[in-house]
Design a protein around this motif. Structure first.
Motif, short mmCIF file in Angstrom:
data_model
loop_
_atom_site.label_atom_id
_atom_site.label_comp_id
_atom_site.label_asym_id
_atom_site.label_seq_id
_atom_site.Cartn_x
_atom_site.Cartn_y
_atom_site.Cartn_z
N ALA A 137 41.54 45.68 39.22
CA ALA A 137 42.58 45.05 40.02
C ALA A 137 42.85 43.62 39.55
O ALA A 137 44.01 43.19 39.47
CB ALA A 137 42.20 45.07 41.50
N ASN A 138 41.81 42.89 39.21
CA ASN A 138 41.98 41.52 38.69
C ASN A 138 42.80 41.51 37.41
O ASN A 138 43.68 40.66 37.23
CB ASN A 138 40.62 40.87 38.44
CG ASN A 138 39.88 40.55 39.72
OD1 ASN A 138 40.45 40.48 40.79
ND2 ASN A 138 38.57 40.36 39.59
N GLU A 191 46.50 42.36 38.32
CA GLU A 191 47.14 41.27 39.05
C GLU A 191 47.45 40.10 38.12
O GLU A 191 48.53 39.49 38.22
CB GLU A 191 46.24 40.80 40.20
CG GLU A 191 46.18 41.78 41.34
CD GLU A 191 45.11 41.45 42.37
OE1 GLU A 191 44.57 40.32 42.34
OE2 GLU A 191 44.81 42.33 43.19
N GLN A 192 46.54 39.78 37.22
CA GLN A 192 46.78 38.68 36.28
C GLN A 192 47.90 39.04 35.31
O GLN A 192 48.77 38.21 35.02
CB GLN A 192 45.49 38.35 35.52
CG GLN A 192 45.59 37.12 34.67
CD GLN A 192 45.78 35.84 35.46
OE1 GLN A 192 45.28 35.71 36.57
NE2 GLN A 192 46.52 34.90 34.91
N LYS A 194 51.56 38.66 36.43
CA LYS A 194 52.13 37.32 36.50
C LYS A 194 53.02 37.02 35.29
O LYS A 194 53.92 36.18 35.38
CB LYS A 194 51.02 36.27 36.59
CG LYS A 194 50.26 36.34 37.90
CD LYS A 194 49.14 35.31 37.91
CE LYS A 194 48.33 35.40 39.20
NZ LYS A 194 47.23 34.44 39.21
#
Length: 63
Positions: free
Chosen positions: A24-25, A28-29, A32
């Motif tokens: 997930a990290n 999500e990054q 961006k």
């Protein structure tokens, strides 16, 4: 269906909690700076260990 071309990138996410949070990290990054993210395929799971063999971080590699 018309012909399509997709760009595939490789991401590695990390988390001190779990492989799921590491994935997930990474997504999500990436979201961006990348657009139209639709699919993330987990290709490898591993762990970073300290000198005593204790888990320091979970790592998830995605395509």
């Amino acid at each position: 269906m018309p012909d399509s071309v997709y760009k595939v990138i490789e991401l590695v996410g990390t988390s001190t909690d779990s492989w799921e949070k590491a994935a997930a990290n990474a997504v999500e990054q990436a979201a961006k700076s990348l657009r139209d993210l639709r699919i993330a395929e987990v290709v490898k799971l591993d762990m970073q260990l300290d000198d005593k063999g204790k888990v320091e971080a979970y790592r998830t590699k995605l395509n």
